[in-house]
Every structure is written in structure tokens, then in C-alpha cells.
Design a protein around this motif. Sequence first.
Motif, PDB file in Angstrom:
ATOM      1  N   UNK A   1       0.817  -1.211   0.000  1.00  0.00           N
ATOM      2  CA  UNK A   1       0.000   0.000   0.000  1.00  0.00           C
ATOM      3  C   UNK A   1       0.848   1.257   0.000  1.00  0.00           C
ATOM      4  N   UNK A   2       1.916   1.263   0.790  1.00  0.00           N
ATOM      5  CA  UNK A   2       2.821   2.413   0.818  1.00  0.00           C
ATOM      6  C   UNK A   2       3.457   2.630  -0.553  1.00  0.00           C
ATOM      7  N   UNK A   3       3.935   1.548  -1.158  1.00  0.00           N
ATOM      8  CA  UNK A   3       4.616   1.654  -2.456  1.00  0.00           C
ATOM      9  C   UNK A   3       3.677   2.124  -3.556  1.00  0.00           C
ATOM     10  N   UNK A   4       2.419   1.656  -3.520  1.00  0.00           N
ATOM     11  CA  UNK A   4       1.445   2.059  -4.536  1.00  0.00           C
ATOM     12  C   UNK A   4       1.321   3.575  -4.606  1.00  0.00           C
ATOM     13  N   UNK A   5       1.294   4.209  -3.449  1.00  0.00           N
ATOM     14  CA  UNK A   5       1.136   5.668  -3.402  1.00  0.00           C
ATOM     15  C   UNK A   5       2.448   6.379  -3.700  1.00  0.00           C
ATOM     16  N   UNK A   6       3.531   5.946  -3.067  1.00  0.00           N
ATOM     17  CA  UNK A   6       4.805   6.652  -3.251  1.00  0.00           C
ATOM     18  C   UNK A   6       5.351   6.492  -4.659  1.00  0.00           C
ATOM     19  N   UNK A   7       4.951   5.425  -5.360  1.00  0.00           N
ATOM     20  CA  UNK A   7       5.384   5.244  -6.751  1.00  0.00           C
ATOM     21  C   UNK A   7       4.891   6.384  -7.650  1.00  0.00           C
ATOM     22  N   UNK A   8       3.850   7.083  -7.199  1.00  0.00           N
ATOM     23  CA  UNK A   8       3.314   8.199  -7.980  1.00  0.00           C
ATOM     24  C   UNK A   8       3.975   9.525  -7.609  1.00  0.00           C
ATOM     25  N   UNK A   9       4.996   9.463  -6.767  1.00  0.00           N
ATOM     26  CA  UNK A   9       5.686  10.674  -6.305  1.00  0.00           C
ATOM     27  C   UNK A   9       7.194  10.529  -6.524  1.00  0.00           C
TER      28      UNK A   9
ATOM     29  N   UNK B   1      -1.359   6.069   4.996  1.00  0.00           N
ATOM     30  CA  UNK B   1      -0.148   6.620   5.618  1.00  0.00           C
ATOM     31  C   UNK B   1       0.730   7.305   4.577  1.00  0.00           C
ATOM     32  N   UNK B   2       0.915   6.643   3.438  1.00  0.00           N
ATOM     33  CA  UNK B   2       1.746   7.227   2.382  1.00  0.00           C
ATOM     34  C   UNK B   2       1.114   8.485   1.806  1.00  0.00           C
ATOM     35  N   UNK B   3      -0.204   8.518   1.744  1.00  0.00           N
ATOM     36  CA  UNK B   3      -0.891   9.707   1.235  1.00  0.00           C
ATOM     37  C   UNK B   3      -0.659  10.903   2.149  1.00  0.00           C
ATOM     38  N   UNK B   4      -0.640  10.670   3.457  1.00  0.00           N
ATOM     39  CA  UNK B   4      -0.371  11.766   4.398  1.00  0.00           C
ATOM     40  C   UNK B   4       1.037  12.305   4.190  1.00  0.00           C
TER      41      UNK B   4
END
Length: 338
Positions: A85-93, A305-308
Amino acid sequence: MTSKRPLTLRDVSEASGVSEMTVSRVLRNRGDVSTSTREKVLAAAKELGYVPNKIAGSLASQRVNLVAVIIPSMSNMVFPEVMMGISEVLDQTDLQPVVGITHYKPGKEEQVLFEMLSWRPSGVIIAGLEHSDASRAMMKASGIPIVEIMDVDGTPVDSCVGISHRRAGRMMAEAIAKEGYKRIGFLGTKMPMDHRARKRFEGFTETLAKHGIEIADQEFYDGGSALAKGREMTEAILSRTPDLDFLYYSNDMIGAGGLLHLREKGVDVPSDVGLAGFNGVELLQGLPSKLATMDACRLEIGRKAAEIIAARYNAEAPQDPQIIELEPIISAGDTLHR
């Protein structure tokens, strides 16, 4: 919290009553400094939560595009899903996660946190709300976004994302009591180091008590989770207390081991003995019977968490901390309903 200025050598100097140059020598373990002075400086730094900046002077922003992810284990199939879940979001940043493992040990968590903060990451995602005073001091003084995950039963340093484990325990107790089970045993690994399992146990026992039911026996093990350990613990508790009619496990892995042990012994599950675990591990869906369990929202916890962290990273002004509570869901499987 994130609007506070980062601590400097001057803060440690003033707190310890020695010069900044002496503080620098102590923290870099250089030069001739007396033992008493060294101890005074290190004590002041620890109390303040000061962490040396290993990138000082090398980057104008004084930040690197790394996110420290500090978790207790990667071996029990729980945290890999959080990492997804963390990687899914941070991969877009532009941000990249870097993982540290604590093995459920507060001292190890201090070491990992100290080392990661010294590189001035853009954020920290850390499991749990229970930390040593030194760890909390470092996080509060860091001046960067902190997100504690997996749990909301407590006071976070900054933001937190998770479920209420006490509520999860209460929910499972209600479901078990509703089916008419009376002689209930609890089996847990990593006890008492796993604070989240402890909170589920507390919520579980409190709710059973409201139904006039007490835990009849319990089996704790301070090691990790495994099918073989679940078999061993189940055999031990039933040898000691053979009239148990329900076994509640702190996680699915030992619960699955218990299920396999009971099937081998010819025990009728759930008529004679009911079972439930925790975590909703998909790998165990291939068992001969589906173990009753509870979805701990691991993937969504990682995402939130990654979105925050990503939102704080891109924000031009400080943002308020967030507390995000997700709702666990019971899956009765084949081992809960009589």
C-alpha cells in the motif's frame, strides 16, 4: 509538531552546559573529552531527542526524498501487504520508501529511528503507538511528518492510521458469545511485546466478562508466528484444558496451525471446537476449511499513511495532524458458526 524548528548543536550545548565544539566532538566520537562530559552531552541529546544531521551542508533543502518505514517484522505476511500500500502511493511521487526492522524490541527501534532520522528523510511511517521515551523525543524533535500505523488506541506523536485493536477484540468476543461458546482459550505469539495483540486481548476479555464468560485458559509464546507453532500451542492448551470449546488466536498463522492439528485429531470444527484468528491473510484461503478471521485493513493503512506523507511533502504550508481509523471486518469462514 512539524512547524517546530529542528534541534541544533546549540540546543544540546545549552542543555548540557558545554560548548558547541565539545558537543560536536562527543557526537562524532572524536577528540579528547572526559567521560563525565561525554555522559552529560549524550544524556542531554537523548532527552532532547537530538539526532545529528548527516547531510548538513550537502543539500539546500536539508531533506532527502526517502521515507523511513519502520516495522517490527517482515516474516509474518502482515507487513508486506502494508508495504504494498505504501509503495502504490509513493510510486506516484518522487519519494522512495526505505525499510528498517525492529523485531518488536524498543531498543532496536531507537537505533533504527536514530540512524534513519540522521539522514533527514521526508517522512517517517512507523508501526505502533508505543515507543520508548527516547524514540518519542526523536520523532517530536525531528520537524518532519510522522505517521504511526496499525493502531489508533493511544496518543500519536503526529498523525496515525489504523484500526482500534480493542474494538477488534470486542467485536470478536461478541461474535463468539452469540454462537453460544462458553469455554474459551486464547493463544498468542510475541506476547507481551506485540502491543496490538495485547489490546485485542484486553477488549476481548472485557466483552466476554459482560456476557458472564471468563477466559478458561491461555497459551502465550514470545517467539514468531508459524503453522508448526500453532499446532504445538493448540496441542498444549487442549492437553491442559480439554473441555475448551473455542480457541481465539492472536493471528491467522498460528490459528491455521491449530485448525490443521484439530482436523488431524478428528475434532469437529466448529461444532466441538470453534476457531478464530486475526489479520485476514489471503494465503490461508487454500486451507481445507476457511479460518474465521478479521480483516485488519493492512493495504489501506499503507495507502493512507503514504498519502499523508506525500501531501505533507508537497504542501507549501504546515498541515494539521490526522487520525484515520479504519473499520475491521469479521469473516466467519467455516470455523465460527455452529
